[in-house]
Design an enzyme around this catalytic site. Structure first.
Site, PDB file in Angstrom:
ATOM      1  N   GLU A  43      -5.603   2.987  -2.045  1.00  0.00           N
ATOM      2  CA  GLU A  43      -6.243   1.685  -1.856  1.00  0.00           C
ATOM      3  C   GLU A  43      -6.806   1.287  -3.209  1.00  0.00           C
ATOM      4  O   GLU A  43      -7.468   2.096  -3.873  1.00  0.00           O
ATOM      5  CB  GLU A  43      -7.349   1.775  -0.799  1.00  0.00           C
ATOM      6  CG  GLU A  43      -7.933   0.438  -0.421  1.00  0.00           C
ATOM      7  CD  GLU A  43      -6.890  -0.517   0.152  1.00  0.00           C
ATOM      8  OE1 GLU A  43      -6.216  -1.189  -0.666  1.00  0.00           O
ATOM      9  OE2 GLU A  43      -6.749  -0.594   1.375  1.00  0.00           O
TER      10      GLU A  43
ATOM     11  N   HIS B 255       0.837  -1.196   0.000  1.00  0.00           N
ATOM     12  CA  HIS B 255       0.000   0.000   0.000  1.00  0.00           C
ATOM     13  C   HIS B 255       0.874   1.249   0.000  1.00  0.00           C
ATOM     14  O   HIS B 255       1.528   1.566   0.995  1.00  0.00           O
ATOM     15  CB  HIS B 255      -0.949  -0.020   1.200  1.00  0.00           C
ATOM     16  CG  HIS B 255      -1.981  -1.096   1.130  1.00  0.00           C
ATOM     17  ND1 HIS B 255      -1.703  -2.408   1.413  1.00  0.00           N
ATOM     18  CD2 HIS B 255      -3.289  -1.057   0.781  1.00  0.00           C
ATOM     19  CE1 HIS B 255      -2.802  -3.139   1.253  1.00  0.00           C
ATOM     20  NE2 HIS B 255      -3.775  -2.340   0.871  1.00  0.00           N
TER      21      HIS B 255
ATOM     22  N   GLU C  73      -8.579  -2.113  -4.738  1.00  0.00           N
ATOM     23  CA  GLU C  73      -9.020  -3.471  -4.416  1.00  0.00           C
ATOM     24  C   GLU C  73     -10.237  -3.890  -5.234  1.00  0.00           C
ATOM     25  O   GLU C  73     -10.992  -3.059  -5.721  1.00  0.00           O
ATOM     26  CB  GLU C  73      -9.398  -3.557  -2.926  1.00  0.00           C
ATOM     27  CG  GLU C  73      -8.255  -3.279  -1.991  1.00  0.00           C
ATOM     28  CD  GLU C  73      -8.643  -3.384  -0.531  1.00  0.00           C
ATOM     29  OE1 GLU C  73      -7.750  -3.662   0.278  1.00  0.00           O
ATOM     30  OE2 GLU C  73      -9.834  -3.181  -0.198  1.00  0.00           O
TER      31      GLU C  73
ATOM     32  N   HIS D 127      -7.943  -9.171   3.490  1.00  0.00           N
ATOM     33  CA  HIS D 127      -7.327  -9.656   2.260  1.00  0.00           C
ATOM     34  C   HIS D 127      -7.191 -11.175   2.361  1.00  0.00           C
ATOM     35  O   HIS D 127      -6.430 -11.657   3.214  1.00  0.00           O
ATOM     36  CB  HIS D 127      -5.941  -9.044   2.065  1.00  0.00           C
ATOM     37  CG  HIS D 127      -5.929  -7.558   2.038  1.00  0.00           C
ATOM     38  ND1 HIS D 127      -5.799  -6.792   3.178  1.00  0.00           N
ATOM     39  CD2 HIS D 127      -6.026  -6.694   1.009  1.00  0.00           C
ATOM     40  CE1 HIS D 127      -5.817  -5.514   2.841  1.00  0.00           C
ATOM     41  NE2 HIS D 127      -5.951  -5.420   1.536  1.00  0.00           N
TER      42      HIS D 127
ATOM     43  N   CYS E 178     -12.770  -5.406   7.213  1.00  0.00           N
ATOM     44  CA  CYS E 178     -12.312  -5.766   5.867  1.00  0.00           C
ATOM     45  C   CYS E 178     -11.150  -6.737   5.991  1.00  0.00           C
ATOM     46  O   CYS E 178     -10.633  -6.971   7.076  1.00  0.00           O
ATOM     47  CB  CYS E 178     -11.829  -4.537   5.099  1.00  0.00           C
ATOM     48  SG  CYS E 178     -13.106  -3.340   4.695  1.00  0.00           S
TER      49      CYS E 178
ATOM     50  N   GLU F 210      -9.953  -8.536  14.270  1.00  0.00           N
ATOM     51  CA  GLU F 210     -10.399  -7.162  14.485  1.00  0.00           C
ATOM     52  C   GLU F 210     -11.429  -7.026  15.600  1.00  0.00           C
ATOM     53  O   GLU F 210     -11.359  -6.103  16.408  1.00  0.00           O
ATOM     54  CB  GLU F 210     -10.970  -6.586  13.180  1.00  0.00           C
ATOM     55  CG  GLU F 210      -9.927  -6.471  12.078  1.00  0.00           C
ATOM     56  CD  GLU F 210     -10.392  -5.605  10.928  1.00  0.00           C
ATOM     57  OE1 GLU F 210     -11.199  -4.680  11.168  1.00  0.00           O
ATOM     58  OE2 GLU F 210      -9.947  -5.848   9.799  1.00  0.00           O
TER      59      GLU F 210
ATOM     60  N   HIS G 131      -5.500  -5.568  -6.029  1.00  0.00           N
ATOM     61  CA  HIS G 131      -5.367  -6.798  -5.261  1.00  0.00           C
ATOM     62  C   HIS G 131      -6.719  -7.244  -4.704  1.00  0.00           C
ATOM     63  O   HIS G 131      -7.701  -6.509  -4.718  1.00  0.00           O
ATOM     64  CB  HIS G 131      -4.332  -6.649  -4.138  1.00  0.00           C
ATOM     65  CG  HIS G 131      -4.621  -5.535  -3.183  1.00  0.00           C
ATOM     66  ND1 HIS G 131      -4.290  -4.213  -3.446  1.00  0.00           N
ATOM     67  CD2 HIS G 131      -5.207  -5.530  -1.966  1.00  0.00           C
ATOM     68  CE1 HIS G 131      -4.646  -3.454  -2.428  1.00  0.00           C
ATOM     69  NE2 HIS G 131      -5.220  -4.239  -1.516  1.00  0.00           N
TER      70      HIS G 131
ATOM     71  N   TYR H 279     -12.921  -0.806  -6.167  1.00  0.00           N
ATOM     72  CA  TYR H 279     -12.811   0.595  -5.754  1.00  0.00           C
ATOM     73  C   TYR H 279     -11.341   0.989  -5.689  1.00  0.00           C
ATOM     74  O   TYR H 279     -10.454   0.166  -5.449  1.00  0.00           O
ATOM     75  CB  TYR H 279     -13.482   0.847  -4.398  1.00  0.00           C
ATOM     76  CG  TYR H 279     -13.200  -0.203  -3.357  1.00  0.00           C
ATOM     77  CD1 TYR H 279     -12.036  -0.162  -2.600  1.00  0.00           C
ATOM     78  CD2 TYR H 279     -14.093  -1.239  -3.149  1.00  0.00           C
ATOM     79  CE1 TYR H 279     -11.781  -1.129  -1.669  1.00  0.00           C
ATOM     80  CE2 TYR H 279     -13.836  -2.225  -2.213  1.00  0.00           C
ATOM     81  CZ  TYR H 279     -12.679  -2.162  -1.470  1.00  0.00           C
ATOM     82  OH  TYR H 279     -12.404  -3.140  -0.544  1.00  0.00           O
TER      83      TYR H 279
ATOM     84  N   TRP I  76     -14.428   3.249   0.494  1.00  0.00           N
ATOM     85  CA  TRP I  76     -14.943   1.943   0.052  1.00  0.00           C
ATOM     86  C   TRP I  76     -16.307   1.649   0.665  1.00  0.00           C
ATOM     87  O   TRP I  76     -17.122   0.970   0.049  1.00  0.00           O
ATOM     88  CB  TRP I  76     -13.940   0.831   0.349  1.00  0.00           C
ATOM     89  CG  TRP I  76     -13.551   0.704   1.794  1.00  0.00           C
ATOM     90  CD1 TRP I  76     -14.178  -0.022   2.754  1.00  0.00           C
ATOM     91  CD2 TRP I  76     -12.438   1.341   2.429  1.00  0.00           C
ATOM     92  NE1 TRP I  76     -13.531   0.117   3.953  1.00  0.00           N
ATOM     93  CE2 TRP I  76     -12.459   0.933   3.789  1.00  0.00           C
ATOM     94  CE3 TRP I  76     -11.423   2.191   1.985  1.00  0.00           C
ATOM     95  CZ2 TRP I  76     -11.501   1.376   4.699  1.00  0.00           C
ATOM     96  CZ3 TRP I  76     -10.472   2.619   2.896  1.00  0.00           C
ATOM     97  CH2 TRP I  76     -10.509   2.216   4.231  1.00  0.00           C
TER      98      TRP I  76
END
Length: 199
Positions: free
Chosen positions: A118, A29, A120, A73, A71, A91, A36, A108, A165
Site C-alpha cells: 500500500e 495494488h 498512498e 481513493h 478509507c 462501506e 497514489h 504511508y 496506516w
C-alpha cells in the site's frame, strides 16, 4: 448500497504529489504499487467516541484487520467531500452530517506478508454520521465504538493490532490534542494538489 466497478480509476502521483496519471484500482495494488491519492476517515459520535471497523475477510489487502472507520481513493477530478460520501455509503451504508479535513496530507507505505504494497498519500477527515451504519459485509466485518482516549490507551499498551496506516494517522492525530471535536481543520491550500479543486 453503492456497487463500485472493478474499473474504478485511482489517481497516480509523483513524488511532489502532483497528478502523474491514472490506473484501474483493481490492477494497481501489487508488489510495486505506485504512489497514489487516497483519504483516511475517522468517524466520531457527538460524545467523541470513535468508530473502529474490522476489514472484511473478502478484502484483498489486510483482510480481517481492525482499522480506522473507512478509507477511499478519490476518482480523477472528484472533490474530497464527494469521495468521502461515496465511500461512506459503500462501506457503512450511511450518510454524514459533517466532514472535516483535519490533516491535509499523510503519506504511508506498508507491505503485507504476501508482498502486496500500500503506497498512498492523502488527507485525514473527521466525520459525524447522521444515520446509523448498515455494514456492507464485502467491505466491513464488524465495528466497535470506543472513547478516543481508550483507543490511544490500547495502542500504547499494545492491546490491539491495527492496520499500518491507522497507526501512522492516529499518531499524527494524537498531536492535535486529546479531544477530537476540538481538532482544528486543515487548510484547503495544504491539501495535495489533486484535491485543490472546486466542489
Amino acid at each position: 448500497m453503492v456497487d463500485e466497478s472493478d474499473a474504478e480509476l485511482i489517481v497516480l502521483l509523483d513524488e511532489d504529489w502532483n497528478i502523474a496519471g491514472t490506473a484501474p484500482k483493481v490492477q494497481a495494488h501489487h508488489q510495486d504499487t505506485p504512489l497514489h491519492l487516497a483519504f483516511t476517515a475517522y468517524v466520531f459520535d457527538e460524545d467523541g467516541r470513535f468508530l473502529l471497523t474490522r476489514r472484511s475477510l473478502a478484502k484483498r489487502t489486510w483482510p480481517g484487520v481492525w482499522t480506522n472507520s473507512f478509507c477511499g481513493h478519490p476518482l480523477p477530478g472528484e472533490p474530497l467531500e464527494r469521495a468521502v460520501r461515496r465511500r461512506l455509503a459503500a462501506e457503512l451504508g450511511c450518510t454524514a452530517a459533517r466532514i472535516d479535513p483535519v490533516l491535509a496530507a499523510v503519506r504511508y507505505r506498508a507491505v503485507m506478508d504476501n508482498g502486496i504494497v500500500e503506497n498512498e498519500v492523502g488527507p485525514v477527515v473527521r466525520v459525524l454520521l447522521d444515520t446509523p451504519p448498515v455494514l456492507n459485509e464485502q467491505e466491513v466485518d464488524s465495528v466497535r465504538w470506543l472513547p478516543w482516549k481508550e483507543v490511544l490507551w490500547e495502542i500504547d499498551h499494545e492491546q490491539t493490532d491495527l492496520s499500518p496506516w491507522s497507526v501512522v494517522t492516529i499518531e499524527r492525530l494524537r498531536d492535535l490534542g486529546p479531544e477530537p471535536w476540538a481538532w482544528p481543520m486543515a487548510l484547503p491550500q495544504e491539501l495535495p494538489p489533486a484535491l485543490r479543486c472546486p466542489a
